[in-house]
Motif scaffolding. Structure first.
Motif, short mmCIF file in Angstrom:
data_model
loop_
_atom_site.label_atom_id
_atom_site.label_comp_id
_atom_site.label_asym_id
_atom_site.label_seq_id
_atom_site.Cartn_x
_atom_site.Cartn_y
_atom_site.Cartn_z
N GLU A 1 33.27 37.60 53.19
CA GLU A 1 33.02 38.39 51.78
C GLU A 1 33.78 37.94 50.83
O GLU A 1 33.72 37.70 49.51
N LEU A 2 34.94 37.45 51.11
CA LEU A 2 35.99 37.00 50.27
C LEU A 2 35.70 35.47 49.86
O LEU A 2 36.35 35.03 48.78
N THR A 3 35.22 34.63 50.60
CA THR A 3 34.81 33.42 50.47
C THR A 3 34.35 32.87 49.14
O THR A 3 35.05 32.03 48.41
N GLY A 4 33.30 33.32 48.76
CA GLY A 4 32.80 33.34 47.49
C GLY A 4 33.64 33.35 46.12
O GLY A 4 33.91 32.49 45.41
N PRO A 5 34.04 34.77 46.13
CA PRO A 5 34.96 34.86 45.02
C PRO A 5 36.38 34.21 44.89
O PRO A 5 36.80 33.56 44.16
N ALA A 6 36.87 33.89 46.28
CA ALA A 6 38.11 33.04 46.51
C ALA A 6 37.86 31.52 45.94
O ALA A 6 38.70 30.92 45.16
N LEU A 7 36.65 31.05 46.07
CA LEU A 7 36.43 29.69 45.90
C LEU A 7 35.96 29.47 44.45
O LEU A 7 36.75 28.46 43.79
N ARG A 8 35.43 30.50 43.88
CA ARG A 8 35.11 30.48 42.27
C ARG A 8 36.36 30.58 41.63
O ARG A 8 36.66 29.79 40.55
#
Length: 139
Positions: free
Chosen positions: A18-25
């Motif tokens: 769940e955190l991967t997308g926001p963290a990468l952006r």
């Protein structure tokens, strides 16, 4: 900007996904602001070039879940970014700070990005501690 948990190693695989997308952006926005090369980005995240390419390709959507250490690294990078922008409220000056040689002991005459590009978690921690101290020492 997003906030990452202070103890990423305690996250479940689902939470990491769940955190991967926001963290990468968030990371890629900071990388763009700091004009980081792909090699520098990979070093900061502790990833191989191949893993970096995979994450870059999935930056807007279905990237594989980041490891806890990579999320921890992004958390330090986000903290560094926030502290620099607190100390230097002009975005241009704050972003340029990363590339300028710095005489503070933690940098030893190198630029902050040179210190961070060694790829160790300890360097991210040291720069974050330095900036935390500078923020707290500011009037």
């Amino acid at each position: 900007m997003m906030e990452l948990p202070s103890r990423p190693e305690l996250l479940t695989p689902e939470q990491r996904r769940e955190l991967t997308g926001p963290a990468l952006r968030t990371f890629f926005r900071i990388a763009d602001a700091w004009s980081l090369s792909e090699a520098e980005q990979a070093k900061l995240l502790g990833l191989s070039d191949a893993a970096m390419v995979r994450h870059r390709q999935g930056k807007g959507g279905e990237a594989e879940a980041l490891e806890a250490e990579t999320l921890e690294r992004i958390s330090y990078i986000l903290g560094i970014f926030k502290r620099i922008n607190t100390l230097l409220p002009s975005p241009e000056r704050a972003d340029a700070w990363m590339r300028r040689p710095n005489s503070a002991q933690v940098f030893g005459g190198r630029s902050p990005i040179e210190r961070l590009s060694t790829g160790t978690l300890e360097d991210l921690q040291a720069v974050r501690r330095y900036l935390d101290a500078e923020v707290w020492a500011s009037p």
